[in-house]
Design a protein around this motif. Structure first.
Motif, short mmCIF file in Angstrom:
data_model
loop_
_atom_site.label_atom_id
_atom_site.label_comp_id
_atom_site.label_asym_id
_atom_site.label_seq_id
_atom_site.Cartn_x
_atom_site.Cartn_y
_atom_site.Cartn_z
N ALA A 13 -37.07 -119.76 -99.50
CA ALA A 13 -35.87 -119.02 -99.12
C ALA A 13 -35.79 -117.69 -99.86
O ALA A 13 -35.50 -116.65 -99.26
CB ALA A 13 -34.63 -119.86 -99.40
N ASP A 14 -36.07 -117.71 -101.17
CA ASP A 14 -36.03 -116.47 -101.95
C ASP A 14 -37.08 -115.47 -101.45
O ASP A 14 -36.82 -114.26 -101.35
CB ASP A 14 -36.27 -116.77 -103.43
N TYR A 15 -38.26 -115.99 -101.15
CA TYR A 15 -39.35 -115.14 -100.68
C TYR A 15 -38.99 -114.46 -99.36
O TYR A 15 -39.12 -113.24 -99.19
CB TYR A 15 -40.61 -115.99 -100.52
N VAL A 16 -38.49 -115.25 -98.40
CA VAL A 16 -38.15 -114.70 -97.09
C VAL A 16 -36.95 -113.76 -97.17
O VAL A 16 -36.97 -112.65 -96.63
CB VAL A 16 -37.88 -115.85 -96.08
N CYS A 17 -35.90 -114.19 -97.86
CA CYS A 17 -34.68 -113.39 -97.92
C CYS A 17 -34.90 -112.07 -98.65
O CYS A 17 -34.46 -111.01 -98.19
CB CYS A 17 -33.57 -114.18 -98.60
N SER A 18 -35.56 -112.13 -99.80
CA SER A 18 -35.79 -110.90 -100.57
C SER A 18 -36.70 -109.94 -99.82
O SER A 18 -36.49 -108.71 -99.86
CB SER A 18 -36.38 -111.23 -101.94
N SER A 19 -37.69 -110.46 -99.10
CA SER A 19 -38.60 -109.60 -98.34
C SER A 19 -37.89 -108.94 -97.18
O SER A 19 -38.11 -107.75 -96.88
CB SER A 19 -39.80 -110.41 -97.85
N LEU A 20 -37.02 -109.67 -96.50
CA LEU A 20 -36.24 -109.10 -95.40
C LEU A 20 -35.26 -108.05 -95.91
O LEU A 20 -35.08 -107.00 -95.30
CB LEU A 20 -35.50 -110.21 -94.64
N LEU A 21 -34.63 -108.34 -97.05
CA LEU A 21 -33.70 -107.38 -97.64
C LEU A 21 -34.41 -106.09 -98.02
O LEU A 21 -33.88 -104.99 -97.85
CB LEU A 21 -33.03 -108.00 -98.86
N ALA A 22 -35.65 -106.22 -98.52
CA ALA A 22 -36.42 -105.04 -98.92
C ALA A 22 -36.73 -104.14 -97.73
O ALA A 22 -36.94 -102.94 -97.90
CB ALA A 22 -37.72 -105.48 -99.61
N VAL A 27 -29.17 -110.15 -94.50
CA VAL A 27 -29.65 -111.53 -94.54
C VAL A 27 -28.56 -112.46 -95.05
O VAL A 27 -27.94 -112.20 -96.08
CB VAL A 27 -30.89 -111.66 -95.45
N ASP A 28 -28.33 -113.55 -94.31
CA ASP A 28 -27.47 -114.65 -94.76
C ASP A 28 -28.36 -115.87 -94.96
O ASP A 28 -29.35 -116.04 -94.25
CB ASP A 28 -26.39 -114.95 -93.72
N HIS A 29 -27.95 -116.73 -95.89
CA HIS A 29 -28.78 -117.90 -96.19
C HIS A 29 -27.94 -119.16 -96.23
O HIS A 29 -26.80 -119.15 -96.72
CB HIS A 29 -29.50 -117.73 -97.54
N ALA A 30 -28.48 -120.24 -95.69
CA ALA A 30 -27.87 -121.57 -95.79
C ALA A 30 -28.95 -122.53 -96.25
O ALA A 30 -30.10 -122.45 -95.82
CB ALA A 30 -27.31 -122.01 -94.44
N ALA A 31 -28.60 -123.44 -97.16
CA ALA A 31 -29.58 -124.33 -97.77
C ALA A 31 -29.65 -125.70 -97.10
O ALA A 31 -30.45 -126.55 -97.52
CB ALA A 31 -29.29 -124.49 -99.26
#
Length: 223
Positions: A13-22, A27-31
């Motif tokens: 999740a961190d990898y995908v979200c941070s890369s998209l934000l960059a 980006v919204d995230h749900a666990a």
């Protein structure tokens, strides 16, 4: 592009979200599946990324629930399951694309951009309404001011065409081609006869006429 990532693995999740934000995306995230379902319903996303193995509500069940709720947002399904049947099951559950873990972010990003460029899915038209006249395309029923009106199949097609072109003039030729599928003039008053029948059912029992003759041009249905 606004993306919802539903992924329970923190590292992924961190990898995908941070890369998209960059890349400048929102980006919204749900666990878990349940929170992801609620976020998907309450917000307007361009694309979603959903992991197949989720706690609370697994990915396939989540997909089916979203599609059943009328959510048409393009969805990318992530999974470590790479069998043919696994991919087919994901697509049949409602995913638009399927990416196997581990994956390169460049491929994920390219696929999400492609999904976001797709034209929105048009919802199926089920009702037509003009003023107090309502036509149900699924049940083939007609009512005006809450009163059911019995019409013949050809009358139903004629009325549907007039309602789809409400406030516009439709010519006799347009009606022959679209309602009767004639590419020629049969030399009869078939259009005029059916218009008269519709008027007797749709207009005559009510105070305000909806079907109007436009002299030298054709007909127009408006309130």
């Amino acid at each position: 592009m606004r993306v919802l990532v539903i992924e329970d693995d923190r590292e992924t999740a961190d990898y995908v979200c941070s890369s998209l934000l960059a890349l400048g995306h929102l980006v919204d995230h749900a666990a878990d599946g349940k929170h992801g379902f609620l976020q998907a319903l309450d917000n307007d996303f361009d694309v979603m990324v959903i992991d197949r193995m989720l706690p609370g509500l697994d990915g396939l069940t989540l997909l089916r629930s979203l599609r059943g709720a009328g959510v048409t947002t393009p969805i990318m399904l992530l999974s470590a399951m790479d069998g043919l049947k696994d991919r087919v099951d994901g697509l049949e559950a409602g995913a638009d694309d399927y990416l196997v873990k581990p994956f390169a972010f460049s491929e994920l990003s390219a696929r999400l951009s492609a999904l976001a460029r797709r034209p929105p899915i048009k919802t199926e038209e089920t009702h037509l309404r003009v003023a107090d006249l309502d036509l149900d395309l699924l049940r083939h029923t007609v009512c005006r001011a809450g009163q059911a009106i019995a019409v013949q199949p050809r009358e139903f097609r004629l009325l549907a065409y007039l309602m789809r072109h409400a406030d516009r003039v439709v010519t006799r030729t347009m009606l022959l081609e679209s309602v009767w599928e004639f590419n020629f003039d049969p030399g009869t008053n078939i259009v005029e006869t059916h218009i008269s029948r519709l008027r007797n059912k749709i207009d005559k029992p009510f105070d305000r006429p909806l079907i109007h003759t436009v002299r030298g041009a054709g007909y127009s249905l408006h309130g």
